[in-house]
Write a protein that holds these residues in place. Structure first.
Motif, short mmCIF file in Angstrom:
data_model
loop_
_atom_site.label_atom_id
_atom_site.label_comp_id
_atom_site.label_asym_id
_atom_site.label_seq_id
_atom_site.Cartn_x
_atom_site.Cartn_y
_atom_site.Cartn_z
N LEU A 45 0.81 -1.22 0.00
CA LEU A 45 -0.26 0.07 -0.17
C LEU A 45 1.06 1.22 0.00
O LEU A 45 1.73 1.42 0.83
CB LEU A 45 -0.78 -0.02 1.40
CG LEU A 45 -2.23 -0.83 1.16
CD1 LEU A 45 -2.79 -0.87 2.71
CD2 LEU A 45 -3.03 -0.33 0.02
N LYS A 46 0.70 1.97 -0.98
CA LYS A 46 1.22 3.55 -0.93
C LYS A 46 0.30 4.53 -1.09
O LYS A 46 -0.80 4.44 -1.70
CB LYS A 46 2.38 3.47 -2.09
CG LYS A 46 3.31 2.47 -2.18
CD LYS A 46 4.29 2.89 -3.40
CE LYS A 46 3.85 2.80 -4.80
NZ LYS A 46 3.24 1.57 -4.91
N ARG A 47 0.60 5.63 -0.47
CA ARG A 47 -0.31 6.85 -0.39
C ARG A 47 -0.88 7.23 -1.87
O ARG A 47 -1.77 7.81 -1.97
CB ARG A 47 0.04 7.80 0.45
CG ARG A 47 -0.52 9.04 0.63
CD ARG A 47 -0.05 10.29 1.42
NE ARG A 47 -0.96 11.35 1.47
CZ ARG A 47 -0.91 12.35 2.02
NH1 ARG A 47 0.33 12.56 3.35
NH2 ARG A 47 -1.67 13.61 2.11
N SER A 48 0.44 7.38 -2.42
CA SER A 48 0.16 7.93 -3.98
C SER A 48 -0.72 6.90 -4.71
O SER A 48 -1.14 7.44 -5.74
CB SER A 48 1.87 7.82 -4.54
OG SER A 48 2.24 6.37 -4.62
N ASP A 49 -0.80 5.74 -4.39
CA ASP A 49 -1.76 4.82 -5.02
C ASP A 49 -3.29 5.48 -5.06
O ASP A 49 -3.99 5.33 -5.91
CB ASP A 49 -1.89 3.49 -4.57
CG ASP A 49 -0.63 2.52 -4.35
OD1 ASP A 49 0.10 3.06 -5.46
OD2 ASP A 49 -0.58 1.92 -3.69
N GLN B 171 -3.27 -4.81 10.71
CA GLN B 171 -3.55 -5.63 9.53
C GLN B 171 -5.09 -5.24 9.29
O GLN B 171 -5.36 -5.20 7.96
CB GLN B 171 -3.43 -7.10 10.01
CG GLN B 171 -3.63 -7.87 9.01
CD GLN B 171 -2.39 -7.92 7.97
OE1 GLN B 171 -1.44 -7.72 8.10
NE2 GLN B 171 -2.69 -7.69 6.49
N PHE B 172 -6.05 -4.93 9.89
CA PHE B 172 -7.30 -4.71 9.81
C PHE B 172 -7.16 -3.49 8.70
O PHE B 172 -8.01 -3.38 7.78
CB PHE B 172 -8.04 -4.50 10.99
CG PHE B 172 -9.66 -3.86 11.10
CD1 PHE B 172 -9.87 -2.60 10.58
CD2 PHE B 172 -10.37 -5.03 10.86
CE1 PHE B 172 -11.21 -2.30 10.30
CE2 PHE B 172 -11.85 -4.38 11.02
CZ PHE B 172 -12.35 -3.22 10.64
N ILE B 173 -6.58 -2.50 9.37
CA ILE B 173 -6.63 -0.99 8.46
C ILE B 173 -6.04 -1.44 6.96
O ILE B 173 -6.69 -0.90 5.98
CB ILE B 173 -5.84 -0.20 9.15
CG1 ILE B 173 -6.36 0.42 10.57
CG2 ILE B 173 -5.31 1.07 8.39
CD1 ILE B 173 -5.72 1.11 11.56
N LYS B 174 -5.01 -2.19 7.01
CA LYS B 174 -4.58 -2.40 5.60
C LYS B 174 -5.22 -3.14 4.80
O LYS B 174 -5.75 -2.85 3.48
CB LYS B 174 -3.03 -3.16 5.70
CG LYS B 174 -1.89 -2.16 6.54
CD LYS B 174 -0.80 -3.05 6.41
CE LYS B 174 0.53 -2.56 7.07
NZ LYS B 174 1.72 -3.38 7.28
N ASP B 175 -5.99 -4.40 5.18
CA ASP B 175 -6.79 -5.04 4.60
C ASP B 175 -8.10 -4.23 4.14
O ASP B 175 -8.61 -4.43 2.96
CB ASP B 175 -7.56 -6.22 5.21
CG ASP B 175 -6.28 -7.14 5.57
OD1 ASP B 175 -6.40 -8.05 6.74
OD2 ASP B 175 -5.12 -7.38 4.88
N TYR B 176 -8.65 -3.33 4.95
CA TYR B 176 -9.83 -2.60 4.54
C TYR B 176 -9.19 -1.63 3.38
O TYR B 176 -10.12 -1.19 2.47
CB TYR B 176 -10.43 -2.04 5.79
CG TYR B 176 -11.52 -2.80 6.39
CD1 TYR B 176 -11.20 -4.02 7.43
CD2 TYR B 176 -12.98 -2.63 6.27
CE1 TYR B 176 -12.21 -4.98 7.79
CE2 TYR B 176 -13.71 -3.27 7.01
CZ TYR B 176 -13.29 -4.46 7.35
OH TYR B 176 -14.27 -5.25 8.08
N SER C 181 0.34 0.69 14.99
CA SER C 181 -0.54 0.99 13.86
C SER C 181 -0.56 2.55 13.54
O SER C 181 -0.60 3.06 12.34
CB SER C 181 -2.08 0.84 14.11
OG SER C 181 -2.45 1.50 15.19
N GLY C 182 -0.29 3.45 14.62
CA GLY C 182 -0.05 4.98 14.45
C GLY C 182 1.29 5.25 13.67
O GLY C 182 1.33 5.98 13.06
N LYS C 183 2.34 4.30 14.02
CA LYS C 183 3.59 4.29 13.41
C LYS C 183 3.60 4.11 12.17
O LYS C 183 4.16 4.71 11.20
CB LYS C 183 4.62 3.57 14.21
CG LYS C 183 4.99 4.00 15.57
CD LYS C 183 5.91 3.22 16.40
CE LYS C 183 6.16 3.71 17.70
NZ LYS C 183 7.04 2.63 18.26
#
Ligand code: GCO
Length: 476
Positions: free
Chosen positions: A33-37, A408-413, A466-468
């Motif tokens: 995951l990249k912000r630029s995506d 992991q939850f945040i990335k998966d969503y 997760s915050g880091k």
């Protein structure tokens, strides 16, 4: 790399250990995951709410809210018998918290205005100290380059208005207009991003039908009246902000869940359509100009009784964005004995997936399906995910809070949000619930959603793994 290896690596990283460069590189490669995506105009942020973080419940002239009243006089309704009298003490710590947002590279902060802080009795006399508090919060946000996103109403109605019938009283429309007029005139020259409500499909049934949230009613008639009055308040509030705030970006927010039928039995398929109408469309359809979803939810006839001449054209409003708030999925089956809705949920623990501390199924595909659903509304301009996040038990490892499950939850969503965006869904933002651990309504402080841990004894803030991660992700 297997998922277990990946989680092990992230835990080592989170624990502050220096990873061998090749492993770190592999880890970051894993973390595709990249912000630029998401594009440069995609808005990123975190969300909070006044009653859940502020404390200062009766400070500087603030009036009692229904949550102050509910937690003080119906303690048993809160599983831990706790209250938000102090909470995260944001009322006194807002400067350091907003500085922490900046240090974490968080571009936007969604927060709500406590109605009874600015209008202690709900209408009439304005409390200037309350108005001044939110000026200080907004000014601090702007000075720290954190864009303020204001939610007008996040569940904390002044008790004085509840004493006059609350949301079940049609006068609530005028009360809400006065509140929104007061705050949009006060802050409109500094704040351009506004949401009129947070999750009417939570606070209206939970507070008037099921009774587990303030003000604690179990009353069908109050529920039906409150639904229509709150629907009317969406357009009423939106039109006032449109009038008072030039160039405003006006939205509102809805909780929603992807709904599946337990099986393909016709009665259960029909129950799933009824559940979707109740959970996802009861407020969204009318404000999008479609009226109440009565074809799939016959109980709407009890709400339509409260439509007065002239209401129909006022129920719809051209919001600039709709806030989508999703945490989980529901699998339902017909159960006739359940009043009004005649469906029940298959318990999350029987669905075979991970569950959060709230007992909600982890189901990332659900947010993709909901984004596609929202995009299907012909008047839908923009969608912002204004809440998504998870509560898991945080183990405090030597001061490091290594919340790999939340990460992991945040990335998966997020991967599902990206998939929807890449398929053309007009999703233009994502706010994590929540910036920091806070008062989780009927759960008290038991369940923690924060990217930042809060020790409620000392008020110490600790950025979790997760915050880091989010901070690094945003820095890209
Ligand atoms: C909600 C509210 C938040 C909750 C969060 C976790 O959506 O219910 O906006 O106040 O704390 O959703 O339940």
């Amino acid at each position: 790399m297997t998922r277990e290896e990946y989680l092990k690596l992230t835990s080592l990283l989170a624990a502050g250990s220096l990873l061998p460069t090749h492993l770190l590189a592999q880890l970051l490669a894993e973390d595709e995951l990249k912000r630029s995506d998401f594009g440069k105009d995609f808005v990123w942020g975190t969300a909070t709410a006044a009653y859940q973080i502020e404390g200062g419940w009766n400070e500087d002239g603030k009036g009692e809210s229904i949550w102050d009243h509910f937690t003080h006089y119906k303690k048993g309704k809160i599983k831990t018998r706790e209250n938000g009298d102090v909470a995260c003490d944001f009322y006194h710590r807002y400067e350091s918290d907003i500085e922490l947002m900046r240090k974490m590279n968080i571009p936007a902060s969604r927060f709500s205005i406590a109605w009874s802080r600015v209008l202690p009795q709900g209408t009439g006399t304005v409390n200037q100290k309350g108005i001044d508090f939110y000026h200080r919060v907004i000014d601090k946000c702007l000075n720290e380059n954190v864009a303020p996103y204001i939610t007008c109403y996040h569940w904390d109605l002044p008790q004085a208005l509840e004493d006059k019938g609350g949301w079940a009283n049609r006068d609530s429309i005028q009360w809400f207009e006065e509140f929104v007029d007061t705050i949009s005139k006060a802050y409109g020259d500094k704040v351009k991003n506004w949401m009129v409500f947070n999750e009417p499909m939570a606070f209206v049934p939970l507070g008037h039908l099921i009774g587990i949230h303030a003000p604690g009613h179990v009353n069908f008639g109050k529920f039906y009246r409150a639904v229509h009055n709150v629907v009317m308040c969406h357009g009423a509030g939106g039109r006032i902000i449109r009038k008072n705030v030039p160039e405003a970006n006006i939205g509102t927010t809805f909780s929603c869940s992807h709904i599946d039928a337990k099986n393909d039995k016709p009665a259960n398929v029909k129950a799933a359509r009824r559940a979707d109408a109740f959970i996802n469309r009861l407020f969204l359809d009318p404000i999008m100009g479609l009226g109440y979803p009565k074809a799939d939810l016959p109980a709407c006839k009890h709400i339509e009784k409260h439509i007065l001449p002239g209401d129909a054209e006022k129920m719809a409003f051209d919001f600039d964005f709709i806030g989508l708030q999703n945490y989980s999925r529901m699998v339902v089956y017909k159960l006739g004995l359940i009043p009004i809705i005649h469906f029940a949920n298959v318990p999350a623990k029987k669905l075979g997936h991970d569950m959060t501390e709230m007992g909600w199924e982890v189901y990332p595909e659900g947010i993709y399906k909901l984004l596609k659903k929202y995009a299907g509304y012909k008047n839908m301009k923009k969608i912002i995910v204004t809440e998504n996040g998870a509560a898991f038990p945080d183990e405090n490892i030597g001061g490091e809070i290594n919340d790999t499950k939340r990460l992991q939850f945040i990335k998966d969503y997020l991967r599902q949000v990206l998939k929807a965006k890449q398929e053309g869904v007009p999703v233009d933002g994502y706010f994590i619930w929540s910036f920091m651990d806070n008062f989780e309504w009927a759960e008290g402080f038991r369940t923690r959603f924060g990217l930042v841990g809060v020790d409620f004894e000392t008020q110490k803030r600790t950025i979790k793994a997760s915050g880091k991660w989010f901070s690094e992700f945003l820095k890209q």
